[in-house]
Motif scaffolding. Structure first.
Motif, PDB file in Angstrom:
ATOM      1  N   THR A   1      46.329 136.470 -40.125  1.00  0.00           N
ATOM      2  CA  THR A   1      47.017 136.270 -38.851  1.00  0.00           C
ATOM      3  C   THR A   1      46.003 135.880 -37.785  1.00  0.00           C
ATOM      4  O   THR A   1      44.800 136.071 -37.960  1.00  0.00           O
ATOM      5  CB  THR A   1      47.748 137.543 -38.396  1.00  0.00           C
ATOM      6  N   GLY A   2      46.503 135.363 -36.682  1.00  0.00           N
ATOM      7  CA  GLY A   2      45.619 135.044 -35.577  1.00  0.00           C
ATOM      8  C   GLY A   2      46.323 134.239 -34.519  1.00  0.00           C
ATOM      9  O   GLY A   2      47.548 134.085 -34.542  1.00  0.00           O
ATOM     10  N   THR A   3      45.517 133.720 -33.595  1.00  0.00           N
ATOM     11  CA  THR A   3      46.034 132.883 -32.518  1.00  0.00           C
ATOM     12  C   THR A   3      45.152 131.654 -32.356  1.00  0.00           C
ATOM     13  O   THR A   3      43.970 131.673 -32.698  1.00  0.00           O
ATOM     14  CB  THR A   3      46.069 133.641 -31.170  1.00  0.00           C
ATOM     15  N   VAL A   4      45.759 130.602 -31.823  1.00  0.00           N
ATOM     16  CA  VAL A   4      45.047 129.398 -31.416  1.00  0.00           C
ATOM     17  C   VAL A   4      45.302 129.250 -29.922  1.00  0.00           C
ATOM     18  O   VAL A   4      46.449 129.112 -29.499  1.00  0.00           O
ATOM     19  CB  VAL A   4      45.557 128.147 -32.170  1.00  0.00           C
ATOM     20  N   SER A   5      44.240 129.318 -29.129  1.00  0.00           N
ATOM     21  CA  SER A   5      44.347 129.173 -27.677  1.00  0.00           C
ATOM     22  C   SER A   5      43.859 127.794 -27.280  1.00  0.00           C
ATOM     23  O   SER A   5      42.788 127.360 -27.704  1.00  0.00           O
ATOM     24  CB  SER A   5      43.494 130.229 -26.962  1.00  0.00           C
TER      25      SER A   5
ATOM     26  N   ALA B   1      50.566 131.792 -31.960  1.00  0.00           N
ATOM     27  CA  ALA B   1      50.282 132.754 -33.032  1.00  0.00           C
ATOM     28  C   ALA B   1      50.541 132.090 -34.378  1.00  0.00           C
ATOM     29  O   ALA B   1      51.333 131.153 -34.484  1.00  0.00           O
ATOM     30  CB  ALA B   1      51.172 133.981 -32.882  1.00  0.00           C
TER      31      ALA B   1
ATOM     32  N   THR C   1      39.934 128.789 -30.688  1.00  0.00           N
ATOM     33  CA  THR C   1      40.062 128.186 -29.362  1.00  0.00           C
ATOM     34  C   THR C   1      39.811 126.682 -29.451  1.00  0.00           C
ATOM     35  O   THR C   1      38.884 126.245 -30.130  1.00  0.00           O
ATOM     36  CB  THR C   1      39.044 128.811 -28.384  1.00  0.00           C
TER      37      THR C   1
ATOM     38  N   VAL D   1      48.895 129.677 -25.927  1.00  0.00           N
ATOM     39  CA  VAL D   1      48.467 130.473 -27.080  1.00  0.00           C
ATOM     40  C   VAL D   1      49.554 130.440 -28.150  1.00  0.00           C
ATOM     41  O   VAL D   1      50.708 130.792 -27.891  1.00  0.00           O
ATOM     42  CB  VAL D   1      48.165 131.935 -26.658  1.00  0.00           C
TER      43      VAL D   1
ATOM     44  N   PRO E   1      42.934 140.075 -37.211  1.00  0.00           N
ATOM     45  CA  PRO E   1      43.434 138.867 -36.551  1.00  0.00           C
ATOM     46  C   PRO E   1      42.288 137.961 -36.082  1.00  0.00           C
ATOM     47  O   PRO E   1      41.305 138.414 -35.520  1.00  0.00           O
ATOM     48  CB  PRO E   1      44.219 139.420 -35.355  1.00  0.00           C
ATOM     49  N   LEU E   2      42.443 136.668 -36.365  1.00  0.00           N
ATOM     50  CA  LEU E   2      41.455 135.664 -35.960  1.00  0.00           C
ATOM     51  C   LEU E   2      41.836 135.108 -34.586  1.00  0.00           C
ATOM     52  O   LEU E   2      43.006 135.058 -34.229  1.00  0.00           O
ATOM     53  CB  LEU E   2      41.413 134.530 -36.977  1.00  0.00           C
ATOM     54  N   SER E   3      40.845 134.648 -33.852  1.00  0.00           N
ATOM     55  CA  SER E   3      41.081 134.045 -32.549  1.00  0.00           C
ATOM     56  C   SER E   3      40.364 132.694 -32.518  1.00  0.00           C
ATOM     57  O   SER E   3      39.148 132.640 -32.462  1.00  0.00           O
ATOM     58  CB  SER E   3      40.550 134.962 -31.447  1.00  0.00           C
TER      59      SER E   3
ATOM     60  N   LYS F   1      46.178 129.221 -20.411  1.00  0.00           N
ATOM     61  CA  LYS F   1      46.040 128.689 -21.772  1.00  0.00           C
ATOM     62  C   LYS F   1      47.383 128.766 -22.474  1.00  0.00           C
ATOM     63  O   LYS F   1      48.196 129.638 -22.185  1.00  0.00           O
ATOM     64  CB  LYS F   1      45.011 129.491 -22.581  1.00  0.00           C
TER      65      LYS F   1
END
Length: 140
Positions: free
Chosen positions: A40-44, A100, A137, A98, A133-135, A96
């Motif tokens: 899992t993670g997010t792309v900002s 998920a 950017t 964001v 969780p990965l983040s 930003k």
């Protein structure tokens, strides 16, 4: 001719011992294989626009490929695709946009995993990092 019953007794005992040893050495069922992992993670992404009256956002310009449903690819250390996921809806947060993501059914047991969103390049992570969780950017 009396030795014949004694010889049969010795052979019978040896055969029983061999059967017992074979049964003891027979393996039990194989150990269960490790369960698949979920990454899992997010792309900002800096910029974007918020939709009036909501926290949803959208991107334009050079980031049009980053949107709900954009493919997230997970690879093994050799670069072979092993699982696929997609971005969820973008949420406006701190100037930003964001997104998920969740990639289910990722085969365990690799030392490293690659994660790529759209065509933005694969990033490599050690196995112990992808269980958190990965983040990611893009932009500023």
């Amino acid at each position: 001719m009396r030795p014949l019953p004694a010889a049969l007794a010795v052979l019978s005992t040896a055969a029983l011992a061999a059967c017992s040893a074979t049964e003891a050495a027979a393996p039990t069922s194989a150990p269960p294989s490790p369960s698949p992992i979920t990454i899992t993670g997010t792309v900002s992404v800096a910029g974007g626009v918020s939709r009036a009256g909501s926290s949803e956002c959208a991107l334009g310009g050079g980031y049009r490929d980053i949107a709900p449903g954009t493919q997230v690819v997970v690879t093994d250390p050799a670069g072979k695709t092993i699982a696929l996921g997609k971005l969820g809806g973008g949420q406006w947060s701190s100037r930003k946009c964001v997104f998920a993501f969740m990639v289910r059914e990722v085969p365990p047991g690799h030392q490293f995993y690659g994660v790529e969103v759209s065509h933005r390049g694969r990033l490599q992570y050690p196995a112990e990092q992808v269980v958190k969780p990965l983040s990611l950017t893009l932009g500023d």
